[in-house]
Every structure is written in C-alpha cells, then in structure tokens.
Scaffold this active site. Structure first.
Site, PDB file in Angstrom:
ATOM      1  N   ASN A   1      11.968  10.885  70.381  1.00  0.00           N
ATOM      2  CA  ASN A   1      11.588  11.978  71.276  1.00  0.00           C
ATOM      3  C   ASN A   1      10.816  11.446  72.485  1.00  0.00           C
ATOM      4  O   ASN A   1      10.090  10.442  72.408  1.00  0.00           O
ATOM      5  CB  ASN A   1      10.808  13.083  70.546  1.00  0.00           C
ATOM      6  N   VAL A   2      11.027  12.116  73.595  1.00  0.00           N
ATOM      7  CA  VAL A   2      10.401  11.750  74.868  1.00  0.00           C
ATOM      8  C   VAL A   2       9.797  13.017  75.454  1.00  0.00           C
ATOM      9  O   VAL A   2      10.540  13.906  75.893  1.00  0.00           O
ATOM     10  CB  VAL A   2      11.437  11.133  75.843  1.00  0.00           C
ATOM     11  N   GLU A   3       8.465  13.103  75.414  1.00  0.00           N
ATOM     12  CA  GLU A   3       7.801  14.328  75.863  1.00  0.00           C
ATOM     13  C   GLU A   3       7.505  14.277  77.361  1.00  0.00           C
ATOM     14  O   GLU A   3       7.760  13.262  78.030  1.00  0.00           O
ATOM     15  CB  GLU A   3       6.536  14.540  75.022  1.00  0.00           C
TER      16      GLU A   3
ATOM     17  N   GLU B   1      17.114  13.679  69.129  1.00  0.00           N
ATOM     18  CA  GLU B   1      18.571  13.854  69.033  1.00  0.00           C
ATOM     19  C   GLU B   1      19.225  13.794  70.421  1.00  0.00           C
ATOM     20  O   GLU B   1      20.385  13.391  70.543  1.00  0.00           O
ATOM     21  CB  GLU B   1      18.889  15.201  68.367  1.00  0.00           C
TER      22      GLU B   1
ATOM     23  N   CYS C   1      18.800  21.218  68.012  1.00  0.00           N
ATOM     24  CA  CYS C   1      19.443  19.920  67.773  1.00  0.00           C
ATOM     25  C   CYS C   1      20.550  20.019  66.721  1.00  0.00           C
ATOM     26  O   CYS C   1      21.471  19.211  66.715  1.00  0.00           O
ATOM     27  CB  CYS C   1      18.405  18.872  67.424  1.00  0.00           C
TER      28      CYS C   1
END
Ligand code: THU
Length: 145
Positions: A49-51, A62, A96
């Site tokens: 994950n990339v916030e 995903e 997702c």
C-alpha cells in the site's frame, strides 16, 4: 475447475507478500499491507500500500500488484495472498475484491484467515467484464434501440 496450488507455493506467495509489506508507505494509518499472487504463466506479482497526505488517494497494495501484472505482460491471477504487519493473513477490502475479480475471475483462489476460498465465494454475484460484452451484443442485435 480451480487448479491445485500446493503448500509450498502458498508459502512462497506468503514470503513475497511479507517482503512487499516491508516496503509499504503507510505513514498515516501505520498499517502496512503486502500482497502477492501467482499468475497463470508462473510469474509472481506483488504490491504494497502507498498512502497519501490526501487520505482518499491511498493506493491499496492490490492496486500496485495489478499494475505490475499488466506492466509485466498481463495474464490471469490464480492464487492470491495478503498480509498485515504481523505477517498474518489479511482479507482484501471490498474495492480490491473487484480489482482481483477483473484479473482472476470466479476461480481465483484466495488465502483467507479461515483457509483457501474461491473468488466466487469472496465476491458472489460479481459485476464483471461479461456484463459489458453482453449488453454490447444485445444492443447490436436489437433493432430500434
Ligand atoms: N489496505 C490495503 O492495502 N489493501 C486492503 O485490501 C485492505 C486495506 C490498506 C489501505 C490503507 O493504506 C491501510 O490498509 C489501512 O486501511
């Protein structure tokens, strides 16, 4: 029919997901996630994950994995696993599940906390690409629409 994925393959997928999770950028939630999937040609694709400071723009793990899938040649996902910071199996979020359905279809196998499940169980009655092709065909063959 779902293909047999052996225990060793699930272990390898889990390790890839853990490695991806360690690369997550999750400074806001402090909830790193890693995912890995086996593609029908034997490739393994992964994501984390990339916030974003604008929270709603966060990319789930995903998203990165599907991007890698397409970038490296496409194909169909056969087996999927998702982990949290404790390296425990995590369930994919609702959005997702739709992403995974697009690239794995109803026969995709997912490692869930309770064991292996099919996409058709995890996202029943899914909306997918078939609905789009179906209506396109009907529109072509039905006069006066
Ligand atoms: N997250 C994922 O990356 N995938 C999921 O399927 C569940 C949630 C991330 C999004 C956010 O960065 C963090 O987990 C907390 O919701």
């Amino acid at each position: 029919m779902a293909v047999e994925i052996n225990e060793e393959t699930w272990k390898i997928l889990h390790q890839h997901a853990v490695d991806a999770m360690r690369k997550a950028y999750a400074p806001y939630s402090n909830y790193p996630v890693g995912v890995a999937a086996l593609v029908d040609d034997g490739r393994i694709v992964t994501g984390c994950n990339v916030e974003n400071a604008s929270f709603g723009l966060t990319l789930c793990a995903e998203c990165g994995m599907v991007s890698e899938l397409i970038k490296t040649g496409g194909g169909q996902l056969k087996a999927f696993t998702c982990v949290n910071a404790l390296e425990e199996i995590l369930i994919p979020c609702g959005r997702c599940r739709q992403l995974l359905y697009e690239h794995g279809g109803p026969q995709l196998q997912l490692m869930m906390p309770a064991g292996i499940k099919l996409m058709s169980e995890v996202l029943p009655e899914a909306f997918g690409p078939d609905y789009l092709t179906e209506i396109a065909t009907k529109l072509k063959t039905t006069p006066n629409i």
